[in-house]
Design a protein around this motif. Structure first.
Motif, PDB file in Angstrom:
ATOM      1  N   ILE A 119     -18.602 -59.247  75.327  1.00 56.82           N
ATOM      2  CA  ILE A 119     -17.330 -59.333  76.039  1.00 56.82           C
ATOM      3  C   ILE A 119     -17.575 -59.578  77.526  1.00 56.82           C
ATOM      4  CG2 ILE A 119     -15.330 -57.990  76.774  1.00 56.82           C
ATOM      5  CD1 ILE A 119     -15.609 -56.579  73.978  1.00 56.82           C
ATOM      6  N   ASN A 134     -14.959 -53.546  79.753  1.00 53.47           N
ATOM      7  CA  ASN A 134     -13.962 -52.827  78.974  1.00 53.47           C
ATOM      8  C   ASN A 134     -14.260 -51.334  78.956  1.00 53.47           C
ATOM      9  OD1 ASN A 134     -12.054 -51.984  77.200  1.00 53.47           O
ATOM     10  ND2 ASN A 134     -13.143 -52.729  75.400  1.00 53.47           N
ATOM     11  N   GLU A 184      -6.653 -56.881  73.625  1.00 51.86           N
ATOM     12  CA  GLU A 184      -7.010 -58.146  74.268  1.00 51.86           C
ATOM     13  C   GLU A 184      -5.758 -58.981  74.549  1.00 51.86           C
ATOM     14  OE1 GLU A 184      -8.889 -61.894  75.237  1.00 51.86           O
ATOM     15  OE2 GLU A 184      -7.380 -61.600  73.682  1.00 51.86           O
ATOM     16  N   ILE A 208      -5.809 -57.522  78.411  1.00 52.16           N
ATOM     17  CA  ILE A 208      -7.004 -58.120  79.018  1.00 52.16           C
ATOM     18  C   ILE A 208      -6.840 -59.611  79.263  1.00 52.16           C
ATOM     19  CG2 ILE A 208      -9.438 -58.609  78.566  1.00 52.16           C
ATOM     20  CD1 ILE A 208      -9.571 -55.799  77.388  1.00 52.16           C
ATOM     21  N   GLN A 209      -6.166 -60.294  78.328  1.00 52.09           N
ATOM     22  CA  GLN A 209      -6.029 -61.734  78.464  1.00 52.09           C
ATOM     23  C   GLN A 209      -5.353 -62.143  79.778  1.00 52.09           C
ATOM     24  OE1 GLN A 209      -3.886 -64.131  75.305  1.00 52.09           O
ATOM     25  NE2 GLN A 209      -6.046 -64.421  74.859  1.00 52.09           N
ATOM     26  N   CYS A 254     -12.276 -65.946  72.697  1.00 49.68           N
ATOM     27  CA  CYS A 254     -12.360 -64.665  73.380  1.00 49.68           C
ATOM     28  C   CYS A 254     -11.698 -63.559  72.564  1.00 49.68           C
ATOM     29  CB  CYS A 254     -11.692 -64.739  74.755  1.00 49.68           C
ATOM     30  SG  CYS A 254     -12.653 -65.676  75.935  1.00 49.68           S
ATOM     31  N   THR A 255     -10.520 -63.861  72.022  1.00 55.21           N
ATOM     32  CA  THR A 255      -9.822 -62.830  71.247  1.00 55.21           C
ATOM     33  C   THR A 255     -10.658 -62.408  70.040  1.00 55.21           C
ATOM     34  OG1 THR A 255      -7.768 -63.895  71.899  1.00 55.21           O
ATOM     35  CG2 THR A 255      -7.631 -62.248  70.172  1.00 55.21           C
ATOM     36  N   PHE A 259     -13.665 -60.404  71.116  1.00 56.15           N
ATOM     37  CA  PHE A 259     -13.284 -59.056  71.555  1.00 56.15           C
ATOM     38  C   PHE A 259     -13.017 -58.158  70.352  1.00 56.15           C
ATOM     39  CE2 PHE A 259     -10.810 -55.680  73.348  1.00 56.15           C
ATOM     40  CZ  PHE A 259     -11.317 -55.533  74.625  1.00 56.15           C
TER      41      PHE A 259
END
Lengths: 342, 282
Positions: B28, B36, B79, B83-84, B186-187, B190
C-alpha cells in the motif's frame, strides 16, 4: 522603493488582531483567581500545562511542518524525572534539579533519535511513524520497568517547586502560586517562540516547510535547522511533563501514552497549526469538551477524537479556529460593508 | 542443538506473522504512498472473526476462510470512502486512518466488551522437529504463512494484475497513460493487503489474548519491517521481517521484552540513517 513596499500586503495589519486577542486572554487568565473557585483554578492550571505541551508541538509541526506522533514520550520523560530524581535531592531545589535533569534527558534522546532520522533524510510520514514507535516503546518501558517507574500503578512523590539559595528557601505549594508559575512559563514560552518565529528564523523554517530542497539550495543547513527545532520542541514537551508531574503529584503510564500523543495533535489541529496561540485555545476547548464527553461515558472520548481526525482532514484541514475566524470575518464584512471596501 | 532449533522456529513464527502484516502495509505504501495507521485493525478483525465464530460454534478453518473476506470488505470500504480522496496528502492520510483506527478500537470495545477473548487452534500438542519438541500449531502457522507468501509472490510475478500492480508502483502516471485503471488496482491491492492482515489475525489469535486494542501492538513492528526493509517490494518486506523478527526473538532470550523492543527500535532508527530507502530499495 517605497511604492513597492506599499503595493505589498501589509504584514503588520494581520498580527495586530492576535496581539489584542492574546493581551485580552492574558488579562483574563491573570485575573481569573480573583473570582473563581479552587477547583476551576486547578482545571485551568492543568489546561495551561497541556497548552504548553501543545505549543511545543506547534513549534515543530506548525512552524517547520514535521509532525511527531510520539511527543508524549518526551512529556513522559519530563514527568517521570520528577518523582524519580526529585527525592534524591534533599533541598528545596529538588524540583528544579529534577526538571533540568528531565529536560536534559529529553534533549539527549531527541538529539540522538533526531540526528539519525533527520540527517538520514527521514521526512514527512516516515518521521511521524518512527516517532509513533518511539512513543510505543516509551510506554512499554513505563509499564514494564516497574522497579523504576512503578509500572501500571505509576509513581507519586514529585517534589514541589521551590528555590533554595544562600540559606533562604521558598516552596510553591499553594495552588494559586502554582497557577501563576504555570501562566508565567506558558506566557514566556509563547513570547519567545513568537519573537523568534516572527523574524528571519521563522521565514527560514517556513521555507523549509514549503520546499526543503530549495531552501537547501539557497544555502541553509535544513537538516540542522530541523534537528534544532526537534530538540527544543521535545525539551519544551519535557518541561510541560515536569510541571504536570508536580501539580498533579502523580505520574502514570498514561502520560507517555499514545492517546496523549494523539490528543496533543488534536489540540494543535483545533487551534490551527503554526499560530502558536491557536493551540493554546485549542487545548482549552478540547479539554473542556473532553470533560463534558467523559462525564457521559469516558469510553466515548476516543471515539470523538477519531471522528474529529476524519472530519478535520475533509472539512477543515487548517484547523477549527481559523475556520471560525474566516466565518466571522465574512459575517463582519456583511454587517459592515464599508470595512470590506476600505 | 535443540535449543537452537527452537530459537530459529520461534524467530520464524514471528517473521511469518510480520511478513503477512507487513506485506499489505508495504505494498500500500509503495503503491499509493499511503501510510495506513488502521492496518493493525485488520489484524484485530481477523482475530475477532475466529473468536466470535468459535463462540458461535464454528471452527478454525471456517474462520480462516471468512476472515480474509471480512478484512477485504473492511479494506475496500476504507479505501473507497476515505483513502482514495487523500492520495496527494500523506499527512492527512495518517490523521484520517489514525482516526478510523481509534473509532474501530473503541467501537469494538463498546460493543463486545474490553475483556480478553480466546481463539483455539485446530491442532494442539507438540511434535518433534529436528530434535526439538515444538508446538504443532506454530509449525502449521509457519508453513501456512510460507504458502501464502509464495502465492503472493506468484501473483506479483505471473498474473496480469501483478504486472499492473508493479507498473503502478514504478510510475503511476505512466501506468495510467498506458490504460491501466490505477484506481481499481489500488483498491484491489488495498483490500488484498487488508485480507492478508486478517489472515495473520486468525493465525495469531490462538497464541495470544484477543482484545480490541491488539492491532496496535502489530502496527509498530510492521512499520519497522517496512522502514527497515523498504517499501514496495516483497523482498524488502522479507528482509525487514527477518531483521526485526529475528532480532526481537533472539533478544527476548537475553533481556526483558521492553529492552528488546527498545533495541529493535534503535536498530531500525540507526539502519534508516545508513539505508534511508530500506535494505532492499524498490
Amino acid at each position: 522603493m517605497t511604492s513597492v513596499d506599499q503595493s505589498l500586503p501589509r504584514r503588520t495589519a494581520w498580527p495586530k488582531g492576535w496581539l489584542v486577542l492574546s493581551a485580552g486572554l492574558l488579562v483574563l487568565v491573570l485575573l481569573y483567581p480573583t473570582w473563581t473557585d479552587p477547583y476551576s483554578l486547578t482545571v485551568l492550571r492543568d489546561a495551561m500545562i497541556f497548552a504548553l505541551f501543545a505549543v511545543s508541538l506547534d513549534y515543530m509541526w506548525g512552524k517547520s511542518g514535521v509532525l511527531s506522533f510520539g511527543h508524549a514520550a518526551f512529556f513522559g520523560i519530563g514527568a517521570y524525572a520528577m518523582p524519580i530524581i526529585g527525592p534524591m535531592v534533599p533541598t528545596a531545589n529538588a524540583a528544579l534539579v529534577a526538571l533540568l535533569a528531565g529536560v536534559a534527558v529529553a534533549g539527549i534522546v531527541a538529539f540522538v533519535v533526531g540526528y539519525f532520522l533527520i540527517f538520514g533524510g527521514v521526512r514527512g510520514p516516515y518521521f511521524t511513524i518512527v516517532t509513533l514507535a518511539l512513543c510505543l516503546v516509551a510506554q512499554h518501558i513505563a509499564i514494564g520497568w516497574s522497579e523504576m517507574t512503578g509500572g501500571d500503578a505509576g509513581l507519586i512523590g514529585a517534589p514541589p517547586f521551590g528555590i533554595e539559595m544562600f540559606g533562604l528557601s521558598y516552596l510553591i505549594l499553594d495552588s494559586v502560586e502554582q497557577y501563576y508559575l504555570v501562566t508565567a512559563i506558558l506566557t514566556a514560552t509563547l513570547c519567545v517562540l513568537w519573537l523568534a518565529c516572527g523574524g528571519h528564523y521563522g521565514r527560514v523554517l517556513a521555507a523549509i516547510q514549503d520546499n526543503e530542497v530549495r531552501a537547501r539550495t539557497l544555502g541553509y543547513n535544513t537538516s540542522g535547522y530541523l534537528l534544532v527545532v526537534f530538540v527544543i520542541s521535545c525539551m519544551l514537551a519535557a518541561v510541560a511533563g515536569a510541571l504536570y508531574a508536580v501539580v498533579s503529584g502523580y505520574v502514570a503510564p498514561d502520560s507517555v501514552g499514545l492517546l496523549l500523543s494523539t490528543q496533543v495533535v488534536v489540540w494543535v489541529a483545533v487551534g490551527g497549526r503554526g499560530t502558536l496561540l491557536g493551540p493554546v485555545i485549542g487545548a482549552f476547548l478540547a479539554i473542556r469538551l473532553q470533560q463534558v464527553v467523559s462525564s457521559i461515558d469516558f469510553r466515548l472520548w476516543p471515539l470523538v477524537v477519531g471522528a474529529f481526525f476524519v472530519a478535520m482532514v475533509f472539512l477543515f484541514p487548517d484547523g477549527v479556529l481559523p475556520l471560525v475566524r474566516r466565518w466571522m470575518a465574512r459575517a463582519w464584512g456583511r454587517l459592515v460593508p464599508s470595512s470590506g471596501a476600505r | 542443538m535443540s535449543d537452537t532449533v527452537t530459537l530459529i522456529l520461534n524467530a520464524l513464527t514471528l517473521i511469518s506473522i510480520l511478513m503477512l502484516v507487513g506485506l499489505g502495509l508495504a505494498i500500500i505504501f509503495g503503491l499509493m504512498g499511503v501510510i495506513n495507521m488502521a492496518h493493525g485493525e485488520f489484524v484485530t478483525f481477523g482475530a475477532f472473526t475466529l473468536s466470535l465464530l468459535q463462540t458461535a460454534g464454528g471452527n478454525y478453518w471456517m474462520a480462516l476462510v471468512l476472515a480474509p473476506i471480512v478484512g477485504a470488505t473492511a479494506g475496500f470500504v476504507l479505501e473507497r470512502s476515505i483513502i482514495q480522496h487523500l492520495y496527494t496528502r500523506p499527512l492527512a492520510t495518517i490523521l484520517a486512518t489514525w482516526g478510523v483506527s481509534l473509532i474501530i478500537q473503541q467501537s469494538l470495545q463498546l460493543i463486545l466488551g474490553a475483556g480478553p477473548r480466546q481463539g483455539t487452534g485446530p491442532i494442539s500438542g507438540a511434535v518433534n522437529f529436528l530434535g526439538a519438541d515444538y508446538p504443532a500449531y506454530r509449525l502449521m502457522l509457519i508453513a501456512f504463512a510460507a504458502v501464502i507468501v509464495a502465492v503472493v509472490i506468484a501473483m506479483f510475478r505471473y498474473t496480469r494484475f501483478g504486472l499492473d500492480l508493479r507498473a503502478v508502483i514504478q510510475d503511476r502516471d505512466m501506468a495510467e497513460a498506458l490504460g491501466i485503471d490505477t484506481r481499481r488496482v489500488c483498491t484491489i491491492a488495498f483490500a488484498s493487503g487488508a485480507a492478508l492482515a486478517s489472515i495473520a489475525g486468525v493465525l495469531i489469535a490462538p497464541m495470544t489474548k484477543v482484545i480490541a486494542l491488539m492491532g496496535a501492538s502489530y502496527l509498530a513492528p510492521s512499520f519497522f519491517v517496512v522502514i527497515v526493509g523498504g517499501a514496495g517490494s516483497i523482498a524488502g518486506v522479507a528482509a525487514g521481517s527477518a531483521v526485526v523478527g529475528g532480532l526481537e526473538t533472539v533478544l527476548n532470550y537475553e533481556v526483558p521484552a521492553t529492552v528488546s523492543q527498545a533495541i529493535v527500535l534503535i536498530t531500525a532508527v540507526v539502519l534508516v540513517r545508513f539505508r534511508p530507502r530500506g535494505l532492499v530499495p524498490s
